[in-house]
Design an enzyme around this catalytic site. Structure first.
Site, PDB file in Angstrom:
ATOM      1  N   LYS A  22     -10.431 -56.377 -24.075  1.00 34.29           N
ATOM      2  CA  LYS A  22     -11.030 -55.371 -23.179  1.00 34.29           C
ATOM      3  C   LYS A  22     -11.095 -55.913 -21.755  1.00 34.29           C
ATOM      4  O   LYS A  22     -10.766 -55.219 -20.791  1.00 34.29           O
ATOM      5  CB  LYS A  22     -12.455 -55.047 -23.638  1.00 34.29           C
ATOM      6  CG  LYS A  22     -12.550 -54.197 -24.884  1.00 34.29           C
ATOM      7  CD  LYS A  22     -14.015 -53.847 -25.139  1.00 34.29           C
ATOM      8  CE  LYS A  22     -14.218 -53.272 -26.514  1.00 34.29           C
ATOM      9  NZ  LYS A  22     -15.622 -53.090 -26.869  1.00 34.29           N
ATOM     10  N   GLY A  25     -21.631 -49.869 -34.991  1.00 41.30           N
ATOM     11  CA  GLY A  25     -20.671 -48.775 -34.850  1.00 41.30           C
ATOM     12  C   GLY A  25     -19.957 -48.446 -36.159  1.00 41.30           C
ATOM     13  O   GLY A  25     -19.863 -47.289 -36.562  1.00 41.30           O
ATOM     14  N   ARG A  26     -19.468 -49.458 -36.850  1.00 39.76           N
ATOM     15  CA  ARG A  26     -18.685 -49.205 -38.062  1.00 39.76           C
ATOM     16  C   ARG A  26     -19.553 -48.833 -39.262  1.00 39.76           C
ATOM     17  O   ARG A  26     -19.032 -48.566 -40.344  1.00 39.76           O
ATOM     18  CB  ARG A  26     -17.790 -50.406 -38.379  1.00 39.76           C
ATOM     19  CG  ARG A  26     -18.519 -51.738 -38.477  1.00 39.76           C
ATOM     20  CD  ARG A  26     -17.540 -52.901 -38.453  1.00 39.76           C
ATOM     21  NE  ARG A  26     -18.168 -54.216 -38.417  1.00 39.76           N
ATOM     22  CZ  ARG A  26     -18.576 -54.821 -37.304  1.00 39.76           C
ATOM     23  NH1 ARG A  26     -18.421 -54.228 -36.134  1.00 39.76           N
ATOM     24  NH2 ARG A  26     -19.111 -56.024 -37.359  1.00 39.76           N
ATOM     25  N   GLU A  62     -13.301 -55.992 -39.059  1.00 38.16           N
ATOM     26  CA  GLU A  62     -14.146 -56.237 -37.892  1.00 38.16           C
ATOM     27  C   GLU A  62     -15.415 -56.983 -38.322  1.00 38.16           C
ATOM     28  O   GLU A  62     -16.009 -57.728 -37.551  1.00 38.16           O
ATOM     29  CB  GLU A  62     -14.518 -54.914 -37.204  1.00 38.16           C
ATOM     30  CG  GLU A  62     -15.044 -55.092 -35.799  1.00 38.16           C
ATOM     31  CD  GLU A  62     -15.101 -53.796 -34.984  1.00 38.16           C
ATOM     32  OE1 GLU A  62     -14.253 -53.596 -34.093  1.00 38.16           O
ATOM     33  OE2 GLU A  62     -15.994 -52.968 -35.256  1.00 38.16           O
ATOM     34  N   LYS A  79     -21.548 -45.346 -29.070  1.00 40.41           N
ATOM     35  CA  LYS A  79     -22.813 -46.071 -29.164  1.00 40.41           C
ATOM     36  C   LYS A  79     -23.223 -46.583 -27.779  1.00 40.41           C
ATOM     37  O   LYS A  79     -24.341 -46.414 -27.346  1.00 40.41           O
ATOM     38  CB  LYS A  79     -22.653 -47.218 -30.160  1.00 40.41           C
ATOM     39  CG  LYS A  79     -23.910 -48.010 -30.366  1.00 40.41           C
ATOM     40  CD  LYS A  79     -23.709 -49.061 -31.437  1.00 40.41           C
ATOM     41  CE  LYS A  79     -24.860 -50.066 -31.380  1.00 40.41           C
ATOM     42  NZ  LYS A  79     -24.771 -51.099 -32.379  1.00 40.41           N
ATOM     43  N   GLU A  84     -11.884 -45.918 -23.320  1.00 40.97           N
ATOM     44  CA  GLU A  84     -11.055 -44.854 -23.917  1.00 40.97           C
ATOM     45  C   GLU A  84     -11.867 -43.562 -24.041  1.00 40.97           C
ATOM     46  O   GLU A  84     -11.420 -42.478 -23.657  1.00 40.97           O
ATOM     47  CB  GLU A  84     -10.565 -45.259 -25.320  1.00 40.97           C
ATOM     48  CG  GLU A  84      -9.583 -46.409 -25.343  1.00 40.97           C
ATOM     49  CD  GLU A  84     -10.261 -47.755 -25.561  1.00 40.97           C
ATOM     50  OE1 GLU A  84     -11.403 -47.949 -25.096  1.00 40.97           O
ATOM     51  OE2 GLU A  84      -9.622 -48.623 -26.197  1.00 40.97           O
ATOM     52  N   HIS A 135       6.421 -44.616 -53.340  1.00 43.92           N
ATOM     53  CA  HIS A 135       7.804 -44.362 -52.921  1.00 43.92           C
ATOM     54  C   HIS A 135       8.110 -45.031 -51.588  1.00 43.92           C
ATOM     55  O   HIS A 135       9.065 -44.666 -50.904  1.00 43.92           O
ATOM     56  CB  HIS A 135       8.047 -42.852 -52.845  1.00 43.92           C
ATOM     57  CG  HIS A 135       7.810 -42.197 -54.171  1.00 43.92           C
ATOM     58  ND1 HIS A 135       8.788 -42.101 -55.135  1.00 43.92           N
ATOM     59  CD2 HIS A 135       6.681 -41.681 -54.718  1.00 43.92           C
ATOM     60  CE1 HIS A 135       8.275 -41.511 -56.209  1.00 43.92           C
ATOM     61  NE2 HIS A 135       6.999 -41.254 -55.989  1.00 43.92           N
TER      62      HIS A 135
HETATM   63  O1  F6P Z   1     -14.415 -52.540 -29.418  1.00 39.80           O
HETATM   64  C1  F6P Z   1     -14.902 -52.455 -30.712  1.00 39.80           C
HETATM   65  C2  F6P Z   1     -16.006 -51.455 -30.793  1.00 39.80           C
HETATM   66  O2  F6P Z   1     -17.122 -51.929 -30.124  1.00 39.80           O
HETATM   67  C3  F6P Z   1     -16.334 -51.111 -32.225  1.00 39.80           C
HETATM   68  O3  F6P Z   1     -17.146 -52.037 -32.822  1.00 39.80           O
HETATM   69  C4  F6P Z   1     -16.924 -49.767 -32.067  1.00 39.80           C
HETATM   70  O4  F6P Z   1     -16.963 -49.084 -33.280  1.00 39.80           O
HETATM   71  C5  F6P Z   1     -15.996 -49.159 -31.061  1.00 39.80           C
HETATM   72  O5  F6P Z   1     -15.642 -50.227 -30.216  1.00 39.80           O
HETATM   73  C6  F6P Z   1     -16.535 -48.018 -30.266  1.00 39.80           C
HETATM   74  O6  F6P Z   1     -17.698 -48.367 -29.550  1.00 39.80           O
HETATM   75  P1  F6P Z   1     -18.653 -47.289 -28.947  1.00 39.80           P
HETATM   76  O7  F6P Z   1     -19.200 -46.450 -30.056  1.00 39.80           O
HETATM   77  O8  F6P Z   1     -19.728 -48.036 -28.219  1.00 39.80           O
HETATM   78  O9  F6P Z   1     -17.852 -46.434 -27.997  1.00 39.80           O
END
Ligand code: F6P
Length: 536
Positions: free
Chosen positions: A501, A255-256, A341, A197, A203, A372
């Site tokens: 972060k 995002g979620r 979240e 987003k 990452e 199990h």
């Molecule tokens: O750090 C949490 C977060 O912002 C989530 O809310 C989001 O889904 C995820 O990181 C990834 O964010 P992005 O889509 O901006 O890379």
């Protein structure tokens, strides 16, 4: 009716056992369930009775749930800490009317992007869009959190509909993830989708750069073989992704909550645009239900109220999501982000300290595997863990119906066992039949007692189709929304992820050995020293 009054009410009923509620009400299963379409949510195996349900429903009126719900669907800026509307529902508003944000109808753009996704996905599937080698055999989606969990979950869930290229997901910045994924792929026949987003997530951007280098070095063409999904179009351009391969979405999609839009692109490539449309229609059907059904027949509302009853009233700190559906393997992880979240907060919307517990820990695994492994604690541990079972009436494998019958029987057996339990007397009788006597008989019997009276709910659906998956995901989204409104919190920000972060950024040069760990706490400094010492 406040939570305190509900707690008092709960105390007056604390010696009642769930099986007795069935004994006194022949229609309990029907009365304490909600349905929409062919999906049924049965919450009769809980301590909720008429009086409790009415008291819980009163919370909805007191919190102004109807007007908050309508404000969300109307595009009002209910995400007050970020000044944003919350309109993931617009992404599945296929047949609805206009939806306005700041006086502007957002639907033309939503439908236009959806149409571009359909064309792109079908061209990838059909080979009209191809790699430097030939048509795409594989797609790698690079994203994390909401830009990963939703499409991962949905791709697995819809495996019977998967007739497009293979789809892989890379999320972790651990180089092992991308290395293990790319090792098996042809860089000239792989499409990489960078889903972020913000297009700043460290990452994702690290993995995207690694994938770009891998592709160039292997003879692929990143200028043709990369696509992006983001709301930061300036950044996708700077990364070098051609405009025709960029699918944007607005800041009013969290995002979620984003799997319904461009973040769902890898799912669409896997299962085709028709199946993806059916998924959207399932979500839309749940929206219509949520907006129109009375509270006591409203599935998301009742699911939320059961959640409030177990967490905020009775104090159970976690809930288990237990899909008896192997293809829902990643659903618990998806719900973890969606629920934790969204509602894992201790400050109310107005900035005051939350006067009640936040949302619970959410965890789970598919059955029967969990049986199990960790069900021991659910049945006989000292904590009560409300369980949310899910199961389909039929599977996708007509030649394996005997498997599905076993699966269903196990699911039903677990909720029955949790509710009924086994008394000391029953256990004693069993052990006596095996020849135990005296003190040893009592000792052995005690280990075999199940307290029972443990609450669970069951969501049952005909079959895990794209439409049903859409219903289930939208159901839980609205559940989270309702719980958030009743708790008085903002379910749509996530400030709690920021500090880690920031610290990771400041630790980068220290871990690289470029800066000293001076000023860090003793533990962090010692761990850095260990890592530096043991590095090649
Ligand atoms: O750090 C949490 C977060 O912002 C989530 O809310 C989001 O889904 C995820 O990181 C990834 O964010 P992005 O889509 O901006 O890379």
């Amino acid at each position: 009716m406040h939570l305190d009054a509900l707690k008092t009410l709960a105390q007056t009923k604390s010696d009642r056992r769930i099986p007795d509620l069935f004994a006194t009400d022949a229609n309990r299963a029907e009365v304490f369930s909600a349905s929409t379409g062919d999906v049924v949510f049965d919450y009769s195996k809980t301590q909720i009775d008429d009086e409790v349900r009415s008291a819980l429903i009163q919370l909805c009126a007191e919190a102004g749930l109807a007007s908050r719900r309508d404000a969300m669907f109307a595009g009002e800026k209910i995400n007050e800490t970020e000044g944003r509307a919350v309109l993931h529902t617009a992404l599945r508003n296929l047949d609805g009317g206009p939806v306005e944000v700041d006086g502007q109808d957002v639907m033309p753009e939503v439908l236009d992007t959806l149409q571009r996704m359909r064309v792109f996905a079908e061209e990838v599937r059909g080979g009209a869009i191809a790699g430097a080698g030939s048509n795409f055999t594989d797609v790698v989606n690079i994203g994390i959190g909401g830009s990963d969990l939703g499409p991962v979950m949905a791709t697995l869930a819809l495996a019977p509909y998967h007739d497009g290229p293979r789809v892989h997901y890379v999320s972790n910045v651990d180089g092992a993830h991308i290395a293990d994924t790319l090792r098996q792929l042809d860089p000239t026949r792989t499409l990489v989708i960078v889903a972020s987003k913000t297009f700043t997530t460290i990452e994702t951007m690290t993995n995207a750069r690694t994938a770009r280098a891998w592709m160039s070095e292997g003879g692929g063409d990143p200028s043709r073989q990369f696509a992006a999904v983001s709301s930061a179009l300036d950044k996708t351009k700077a990364f070098g992704i051609p405009e025709a391969h960029v699918f944007g979405f607005s800041d009013w999609v969290g995002g979620r909550y984003s799997v319904w839009g461009p973040v769902g692109l890898p799912v669409m490539i896997a299962v085709g645009s028709n199946a993806f449309d059916a998924f959207l229609r399932g979500g839309q059907a749940m929206d219509l239900h949520f907006r129109s059904a009375d509270w006591d027949e409203n599935m998301p509302v009742m699911l939320a109220l059961v959640g409030i009853w177990h967490r905020q009233v009775l104090g159970h700190t976690s809930r288990a999501v237990l899909p008896y559906d192997q293809r829902l393997l990643r659903l618990p992880a998806y719900f973890q982000q969606l629920e934790m979240e969204s509602n894992g907060k201790s400050v109310a919307m107005d900035g005051s300290t939350l006067a009640m517990p936040s949302g619970p820990v959410v965890w789970g695994e598919p059955g029967t595997n969990g049986q199990h492994a960790f069900y021991q604690l659910i049945h006989q541990g000292t904590d009560v863990i409300p369980c949310e079972f899910m199961v389909a009436a039929e599977g996708h494998e007509p030649e394996l119906t005997h498997h599905h019958r076993l699966l269903l029987a196990n699911c039903l057996a677990q909720s029955e066992a949790l509710m009924r339990g086994r008394s000391f007397e029953e256990a004693r009788q069993r052990m006596a039949q095996q020849g135990y006597l005296g003190d040893e008989l009592d000792r052995q019997a005690r280990h075999r007692v199940f307290p029972g009276n443990r609450p669970s709910t069951t969501l049952i659906y005909p079959k895990l189709t794209p439409f049903v998956l859409g219903q289930i995901i939208a159901l839980y989204e609205h559940r989270v929304f309702v719980e958030g409104v009743l708790l008085g919190i903002n379910s749509f920000d996530q400030w709690g992820v920021e500090l880690g972060k920031e610290l990771a950024n400041s630790l980068g040069p220290i871990v690289d050995g470029e800066e000293s760990a001076e000023g860090k706490d003793g533990s962090t400094a010692a761990l850095v020293a260990y890592a530096l010492k043991h590095r090649d």
